[in-house]
Write a protein that holds these residues in place. Structure first.
Motif, PDB file in Angstrom:
ATOM      1  N   LEU A  76      -0.605  -3.845  -6.308  1.00 32.40           N
ATOM      2  CA  LEU A  76      -0.872  -2.580  -5.624  1.00 32.40           C
ATOM      3  C   LEU A  76      -2.246  -2.650  -4.960  1.00 32.40           C
ATOM      4  CD1 LEU A  76       0.389   0.043  -8.258  1.00 32.40           C
ATOM      5  CD2 LEU A  76       1.595  -0.849  -6.260  1.00 32.40           C
ATOM      6  N   ALA A  86      -3.326   2.624  -3.021  1.00 32.18           N
ATOM      7  CA  ALA A  86      -1.868   2.614  -2.792  1.00 32.18           C
ATOM      8  C   ALA A  86      -1.251   3.976  -3.127  1.00 32.18           C
ATOM      9  CB  ALA A  86      -1.220   1.534  -3.641  1.00 32.18           C
ATOM     10  N   ASP A 118       0.810  -1.228   0.000  1.00 28.46           N
ATOM     11  CA  ASP A 118       0.000   0.000   0.000  1.00 28.46           C
ATOM     12  C   ASP A 118       0.843   1.279   0.000  1.00 28.46           C
ATOM     13  OD1 ASP A 118       0.821  -0.300   2.598  1.00 28.46           O
ATOM     14  OD2 ASP A 118      -1.163  -0.241   3.500  1.00 28.46           O
TER      15      ASP A 118
END
Ligand code: NAI
Length: 396
Positions: free
Chosen positions: A213, A217, A132
């Motif tokens: 991701l 993120a 993240d």
């Protein structure tokens, strides 16, 4: 072996494992003293072993209990030969993180290469699922382009004309005039290849394509602006062109992350003594004067104070991330305060070899430089035998 600093120019050939460990412990203690941050949980730090990247890894792990994967390019130790400091820092970081029950693994190799990217992606997939936060904190003099194979070298040159100004040899305290010839178009293009945003975008594209991701993120890269005295060699020079490119890339990355609600930021950080900045002419003199003023005003920060503030007061404050009119996060705000800059400009005019010890914080500069290599830390017995062959617990 007993390890002493062995200086050569802008680098120190040796580094001290116990001192590097002390450095990491001090940074952890600082982050913990500032309280928990409601921050990231799974973090990739590219350039994680020294300077701002190391501080980012420590803040993620010990400020918000994040699992971290660190990528860096460091020299391991051999019998009788010390490692580069980033190796020892990473060994100490992992040891502390693992003791605290935190996931931490590291990858040592060229982050510009496809091979290291693929290895990192595989590790994220296997262990973390998704990340993240991605911190991009590389500082390198060279980049071998992964597609063309061309080896690009960055330069630190002015653009448009030669530049002369004062600089200091921080080992001797000698202030002298330095003249740097202007860059060619090729120098500019090469520096953008090394320190611009292309590689950052490649990392994020590849992470996204592999579905690594997390929704929302964020990714952050670091930049610098600085004062008018360093402008010709920094912000308006070759490295400044690369930073312009990096900053423009943030918008492109944000665009590419729209569907996952992701965001890319550039954070403009304060001038600090790191291996990267010590090699830039003029900057060490500026830093020694800046430190004098900022310390007197109670405004001084090192990498860890800067990054802790970036996380707590900017990225994860619970409010919208504040940016300047160019979309950049500013944690160089105290360095760039008008009153601070006016005082530095005044000292700049007066600074010479004879008075620098008094006008500037040369002692502080030297101490910070030694600290980069694990020397001059309180609580470390530098006369004692120490084991130079230190392992990083989870290294690939
Ligand atoms: P540093 O020299 O302390 O750290 C550089 C990191 O990059 C290390 O972890 C190193 O192992 C890694 N690295 C270098 N080449 C690599 C490669 N090919 N593959 C994998 N890892 C590699 O540098 P520093 O000063 O922390 O710089 C980080 C960023 O912060 C840079 O973008 C720099 O321009 C920026 N910055 C630095 C400031 C300063 O005063 N030091 C001020 C503001 C921004």
């Amino acid at each position: 072996m007993i390890i002493e600093p062995r200086m050569r120019g802008f680098i120190c050939l040796t580094s001290h494992p116990d001192g590097c460990e002390q450095n990491v412990k001090n940074q952890i203690k600082y982050v913990q003293s500032k309280g928990a941050i409601d921050g990231p949980k799974k973090v990739l730090v590219i350039g994680a072993s020294t300077g701002f990247g190391l501080a980012s890894r420590i803040t993620s792990a010990f400020g918000s209990d994040a699992a971290t994967i660190g990528v860096f390019f460091e020299k391991p130790p051999t019998e009788g030969k010390t490692a580069s400091p980033g190796w020892y820092n990473s060994a100490a970081f992992e040891k502390q993180a693992h003791q605290a029950g935190l996931y931490a693994k590291s990858i040592n190799g060229d982050a510009f290469s496809n091979e290291i990217k693929n290895q990192t992606l595989a590790l994220i997939k296997a262990d973390l699922g998704q990340v993240d936060l991605i911190i991009y904190s590389l500082a390198s003099p060279v980049r071998q382009h992964p597609t063309t194979g061309v080896l690009h070298r960055s330069t630190l040159k002015p653009i448009g004309g030669a530049f002369s100004n004062k600089t200091v040899d921080f080992h001797t305290g000698k202030v002298s005039e330095v003249s740097i010839e202007p860059a060619t178009e090729e120098d500019i293009a090469n520096t953008i290849q090394v320190m611009g945003g292309e590689d950052w975008a490649m990392w994020i594209d590849q992470l996204k394509a592999a579905n690594l991701l997390a929704p929302g993120a964020q990714t952050v890269a670091y930049s610098y602006i600085g004062p008018s005295v360093t402008e010709a060699v920094y912000r308006k020079g070759t490295i400044g062109r690369a930073k312009d490119h990096l900053e423009a890339t943030a918008f492109e990355i944000t665009d590419s992350l729209k569907d996952i609600d992701g965001k890319a930021y550039v954070s403009v950080n304060k001038a600090l003594v790191t291996q990267a900045s010590s090699a830039i002419p003029v900057i060490p003199l500026y830093i020694s004067l800046l430190y004098k003023i900022m310390k007197a005003e109670g405004l001084h920060e090192g990498c860890i104070e800067q990054i802790q503030r970036l996380f707590q007061a900017r990225l994860y404050s619970g409010n919208a991330v504040p940016t300047d009119d160019k979309g950049r996060i500013r944690i160089d705000d105290w360095e760039m305060r008008d009153d601070v800059q006016a005082k530095v400009a005044e000292l700049w005019k007066q600074a010479e070899t004879e008075n620098l010890g008094e006008l500037g914080d040369l002692a502080g500069y030297k101490n910070d430089f030694l600290n980069l290599f694990g020397f001059a830390f309180e609580g470390v017995d530098y006369d004692a035998e120490t084991n130079e062959v230190v392992k990083i617990e989870s290294i690939a």
